[in-house]
Scaffold this motif. Structure first.
Motif, short mmCIF file in Angstrom:
data_model
loop_
_atom_site.label_atom_id
_atom_site.label_comp_id
_atom_site.label_asym_id
_atom_site.label_seq_id
_atom_site.Cartn_x
_atom_site.Cartn_y
_atom_site.Cartn_z
N PHE A 166 -5.21 -2.30 1.58
CA PHE A 166 -4.29 -2.53 2.69
C PHE A 166 -4.49 -1.47 3.77
CE2 PHE A 166 -0.33 -1.81 4.96
CZ PHE A 166 0.05 -3.09 5.30
N LYS A 167 -4.59 -0.21 3.38
CA LYS A 167 -4.76 0.86 4.35
C LYS A 167 -6.11 0.76 5.06
CE LYS A 167 -1.69 4.15 2.09
NZ LYS A 167 -1.54 5.47 1.47
N GLU B 296 -0.09 -7.53 13.49
CA GLU B 296 1.08 -6.93 14.12
C GLU B 296 2.19 -6.68 13.10
OE1 GLU B 296 0.88 -8.87 18.55
OE2 GLU B 296 1.10 -10.20 16.83
N TRP B 297 2.36 -7.62 12.18
CA TRP B 297 3.37 -7.46 11.12
C TRP B 297 3.04 -6.24 10.26
CZ3 TRP B 297 2.77 -7.75 5.77
CH2 TRP B 297 3.94 -7.85 5.02
N SER B 298 1.77 -6.08 9.91
CA SER B 298 1.36 -4.96 9.05
C SER B 298 1.51 -3.63 9.77
CB SER B 298 -0.10 -5.16 8.61
OG SER B 298 -0.26 -6.36 7.91
N GLU C 256 5.72 -2.83 -1.22
CA GLU C 256 6.58 -3.98 -0.96
C GLU C 256 5.90 -5.01 -0.07
OE1 GLU C 256 10.17 -2.44 0.66
OE2 GLU C 256 10.74 -1.37 -1.17
N LEU C 257 4.79 -4.64 0.55
CA LEU C 257 4.09 -5.56 1.45
C LEU C 257 2.99 -6.33 0.74
CD1 LEU C 257 3.58 -3.12 4.48
CD2 LEU C 257 5.58 -4.53 3.95
N THR D 128 -8.21 -2.56 11.83
CA THR D 128 -7.55 -3.32 12.90
C THR D 128 -6.89 -2.40 13.92
OG1 THR D 128 -5.59 -3.54 11.46
CG2 THR D 128 -7.16 -5.38 11.49
N ALA D 129 -7.35 -1.16 14.00
CA ALA D 129 -6.84 -0.26 15.04
C ALA D 129 -7.08 -0.90 16.41
CB ALA D 129 -7.54 1.10 14.97
#
Length: 1012
Positions: A945-946, A912-914, A926-927, A952-953
């Motif tokens: 990351f992407k 959720e944060w991502s 920055e993440l 996680t869709a």
């Protein structure tokens, strides 16, 4: 005169008194506003971005973040300022506030009721904050509001019906919240509303679209995708005369598409994909301003209406995954603005209109999995923009248009399983952007080219009529991951140059006419997983170096002329076939079990120490002479007779003593081995001491046990807690059933199981570096780690290799096992690392075998770990391969950011944060884990990351398969993961190269051109 003069003096006196009072009041207001701003700054703990707000500078109307009108503050704009404090109660002491924007911060707490005192407020944006609780009923007091944005927050409960009293409201954003009650019909009273965004409220109960919504005659934009809508789209939607953009995709809508929808003159974008709509598209279409139409993934039938030929502004037409039939109207090929045409997986037939691509700058042409016949249009790449050509699984024939040889924009060519013939246009092989080239199962002829595009990763020409030698120029194919050329007429010797491809994962050259021997030096194939050279004319000895390939899992050299002894082949091989050769000598001991009973057939010179392989037994020697052969036969017969008599005697004794020893037998240990072992159950049981314990949990205890030949093994002893007995027995059986039947280098190896009436033990290979979570999140304890291990840092190259290893294991489970296996509990603590930090998937106690690939099984309960469980699993208890993909995506986010899966508060997680930062448009750099972003791994980390975001869709169908994920990861090692355009390059048959526009599916929204 005197009276007039006196009156004039009085008037002047009154005027100056009034002016003095006004100026005094204005000065007082100015001082008051100045003090309020300073007080507000203090409330925010004096952040540096408000350094201009100070007591010495009284010209606050020039301060940043402030808007003034006629010398008084009317606007506060503190966007993306990392605010973590609540909105202060005195904010509405600024009496003239009309504009408040605190979006993209971390403001906590419930809705700030102090804002209700801002009676003049016209614009309020509190989106992308950490607000919780309900939206208060008192929101109706903000009667002057024209713009309200509460999206991307944690507001829950119901949307208050009082919101329908905000009569001046023109823009209402309530997307990405946690509402879990019904949609208020009173929203239909907002007659001035121009935009309504209620999208991605996944926690809403099933609800119908209220008829009142169609009363909004001024509404131009209506988004409610992914919000659990059911029922039909109201026929009266055709009365929303101002409607321009409609997105109701990713819901459970049913029924027919209302005929009135396509009569709206202003309609430009319609997204209804991924619902359960049925019936035909209305035949009369008057929405001549239509730019995008996406009704994919429904149950629609019928033909494409002829009136679609009138839609001269149409750029994207997506009808894929429905039940459409008939021919494509010729007029579709004349549309001047068409860029994307995706109709795959339907029942279309006939020929393709010849003018496709001639009149528009076509980018995507995806008509796969239909019943088209005839030739491809000649002008598909007439304007040089075509990126995706996917026409596989049709009945197309003829030669490929020569113009494709000059189409440098092509990224994907997927034309397999058709009836094409002739030669490939030469320029097509080295089209500079080409990544996927898949032309198998056709009748193409010609030779393999010396050079390919440097970006090609998948080159599949199997089942055609290619001939000649494999060129020495193959050494330049440095980015090729899969090279498939099965069932052709390739001849000549196996080129040494083919062993120079460092990223090669799959090499299929079976069913050709290759001759000669294999190169001795093939150690550079460090990534090779599958090698199939069967049904050729290869000879000589199998190279010794084949045993040193670190990733090899599938090896098929059958039906050749190989001779000599079988070299040392690591036991990580899961599929081995050396049948029908001239091999001699002894079969290596690690393959002497029933899993390889078909691997060595028809090699008359081979022998084995076990009858399980249906080969001559080495114990009695190979044939030396006729005399020796007769003597051996006699000896065998004599031994058999003796053994038979002994068995009879032993049986008699066992029956006689059975009753006396029944209890003892029930309590004795049972030992089931899954391969040849150098230890017995007594070695294990005697070593289960306290000093050998290395871990424990709800299941029981894990021991590190020293054994001969393997140094150590890991023993998981299941607890004897009677309350948990039933669940643990089921878990024990599931793990044994699955791990005893699968073998893969990235799946932990189950050596044996030991059990009796009271205890259950699983014995695994021991992995020195234990679980990934201990390394990734600094949970290692020096007492539990070896001296060398304590000083190893989990750097980025190791993390990437670990991700690839996990993906290999899951890909094998999902795509190579029949039936497929779903793990259900993928997490960092269930990923074990060997001494070289190679990853292995472990703990299969929750794993399940599916009935069929892609189909869901329903579980009786949800079991898993917070932060890793896919949302559909929690909500429906249904499982398929995509829940593992979600969990793997979480691990990718952990590897890229360095944060734990539970990062956040008790209600949120790393996912959720991502996703929140992605939707906010945050800078991905920055993440990421700060330990590595300054190094040369930034591009790879951004890509991983992407990829984690993709996996996680929220909707399972938006996630890639593990095969697709593995492809992307393997390419990431070279920094080539995505194309340079705003499209995802990959095997996405259910997600073609769609235009990257706002509110499109999450599978594309986050992709940018910087690092993709």
């Amino acid at each position: 005169m005197t009276i007039l003069a006196t009156s004039h003096i009085k008037f002047s006196l009154y005027f100056h008194i009034a002016l003095f009072l006004i100026l005094s009041n204005a000065n007082f207001q100015s001082q008051q506003e100045h003090l309020i701003l300073l007080k507000f700054k203090f409330h925010l703990q004096n952040p540096s971005f408000l350094s201009h707000w100070n007591s010495s500078n009284t010209s606050y109307c020039s301060w940043p973040k402030i808007t003034c009108t006629k010398g008084s503050i009317t606007g506060l704009t503190l966007v993306n300022s990392n605010i973590t404090q609540t909105i202060p109660s005195f904010i509405c002491d600024l009496k003239n506030l009309t504009h408040v924007d605190f979006s993209k911060n971390f403001i906590p707490g419930e809705f700030p009721k102090s804002l209700f005192k801002c009676s003049k407020l016209e614009y309020l944006d509190l989106s992308m904050n950490n607000f919780v609780g309900k939206i208060p009923y008192e929101i109706q007091s903000l009667v002057n509001l024209q713009y309200l944005n509460l999206g991307s927050t944690y507001f829950s409960g119901e949307i208050p019906s009082s919101i329908g009293n905000l009569k001046d409201l023109r823009f209402l954003y309530l997307q990405y919240c946690s509402f879990n009650a019904t949609f208020p019909a009173e929203i239909g009273n907002l007659f001035n509303l121009e935009l309504l965004d209620m999208s991605s409220n996944y926690m809403l109960p099933p609800l119908k679209l209220p008829l009142s919504i169609t009363k909004l005659k001024k509404l131009k934009v209506f988004y409610m995708f992914g919000s659990n809508l059911v029922g039909e789209v109201p026929e009266t939607i055709g009365e929303m005369v101002a409607l321009e953009n409609l997105d109701l995709s990713k819901n459970n809508l049913s029924g027919k598409i209302p005929s009135g929808l396509f009569m709206l003159k202003n309609l430009s974008i319609v997204h209804l994909y991924r619902n359960s709509l049925f019936g035909e598209i209305p035949s009369v279409v008057e929405a001549l301003n239509l730019v995008e139409l996406d009704v994919a993934e429904n149950n629609l039938t019928g033909k494409i209406p002829n009136d679609f030929g009138k839609l001269i502004k149409l750029t994207w037409l997506n009808l894929f995954m429905n039940k459409f039939l008939g021919e494509i109207p010729q007029s579709i090929g004349h549309l001047p603005s068409l860029k994307g045409f995706s109709i795959f997986k339907n029942k279309f037939s006939g020929t393709i209109p010849a003018d496709f691509g001639l009149h528009s700058k076509l980018e995507i042409f995806h008509i796969a999995m239909n019943n088209f016949k005839g030739r491809l249009p000649k002008n598909l790449c007439y304007h040089g923009k075509l990126q995706n050509l996917s026409v596989y699984e049709n009945h197309l024939s003829g030669e490929l248009p020569k113009s494709l040889g000059n189409c440098s924009s092509l990224v994907e060519v997927k034309i397999y399983k058709n009836e094409f013939y002739g030669k490939i246009p030469s320029g097509l092989f080295w089209s500079k952007n080409l990544v996927f080239f898949m032309i198998s199962h056709n009748k193409f002829i010609g030779e393999i080219p010396q050079h390919l595009s440097s970006n090609v990763s998948l080159f599949d020409i199997s089942y055609n009529k290619f001939y000649g030698r494999i060129p020495i120029g193959v050494s330049s194919w440095t980015n090729v991951i899969e090279f498939k050329a099965s069932k052709n007429f390739l001849n000549g010797t196996f080129p040494q140059e083919l062993t120079n491809l460092p990223k090669l994962d799959t090499l299929l050259l079976d069913q050709n006419q290759l001759k000669g021997s294999l190169p001795n030096d093939i150690i550079s194939w460090k990534s090779l997983v599958t090698l199939n050279l069967s049904q050729n004319q290869l000879k000589g000895q199998i190279p010794i170096s084949i045993g040193h390939l670190p990733s090899l899992s599938v090896l098929d050299l059958s039906e050749n002329r190989f001779s000599g002894e079988i070299p040392s082949i690591p036991p990580r091989i899961t599929n081995l076939n050396l049948s029908s050769n001239f091999l001699t000598g002894r079969v290596p001991s690690e393959f002497e079990n029933s899993a390889f009973d078909r691997s060595f057939l028809n090699n008359s010179g081979l022998c084995a120490d076990t009858p399980k392989l249906s080969l001559t037994l080495c114990n009695f020697g190979l044939k030396k002479s006729t005399k020796t052969s007769h003597w051996s036969l006699g000896l065998i017969i004599s031994l058999i007779v003796v053994i038979f008599l002994l068995v009879l005697f032993a049986s008699f004794m066992i029956i006689k003593l059975y009753n006396k020893r029944k209890q003892a037998l029930e309590n004795s240990w049972k030992f089931i081995s899954f391969q040849r072992l150098s230890f017995t159950e007594s070695n294990i049981v005697s070593s289960l001491t306290e000093q050998n314990i290395i871990g424990s949990g709800g299941f029981g205890t894990v021991y590190r046990v020293p054994v001969d030949g393997l140094a150590y093994v890991a023993v998981k002893k299941i607890t004897s807690n009677r309350k948990l007995r039933q669940k643990l027995v089921a878990s024990f059986r599931a793990e044994v059933k699955i791990l005893s039947n699968i073998r893969h280098r990235n799946i932990v190896k189950l050596l044996c199981c030991i059990y009796n009436e009271d205890s259950m033990m699983l014995v695994y290979e021991y992995l020195e570096h234990r679980s990934l979570d201990k390394w990734l999140h600094n949970k290692n304890e020096s007492s539990n780690m070896s001296g060398s291990a304590q000083h190893v840092v989990l750097d980025w190259p190791k993390r990437l290799r670990i991700a690839i290893g996990i993906a290999h294991g899951l890909c094998y489970m999902h795509h190579d096992c029949s039936p497929p296996i779903v793990h259900r509990d993928i997490k960092t603590s269930n990923i074990l690392l060997d001494s070289q930090f190679n990853a292995k998937v472990a703990d299969f106690g929750l794993a399940r075998m599916l009935i069929k690939a892609g189909q869901s099984n329903t579980m009786s309960a949800v079991i898993g770990s917070f932060g890793y469980m896919a949302p559909e699993y929690v909500q429906t208890t249904k499982v398929n391969e995509k829940i593992d993909v979600f969990s793997f995506g979480v691990i990718l986010l952990e590897l890229a950011t360095g944060k734990e899966a539970t990062y956040g508060d008790e209600y949120s997680s790393l996912v959720e944060w991502s996703w929140r930062h992605v939707h906010e448009g945050s800078n991905i750099e920055e993440l990421l884990d700060k330990d590595f972003v300054e190094q040369s791994y930034l591009d790879e980390m951004c890509c991983i990351f992407k990829l984690g975001i993709m996996c996680t869709a929220t909707l399972p169908s938006s996630r890639p398969s593990m095969k697709e994920v593995l492809h992307i990861l393997l390419r990431s090692e070279g920094g080539i993961v995505f194309g340079e355009r705003n499209v995802i390059v990959g095997e996405y048959d259910d997600a073609p190269f769609l235009k990257n526009s706002k509110n499109r599916d999450s599978r594309l929204d986050f992709v940018d051109s910087d690092s993709d």
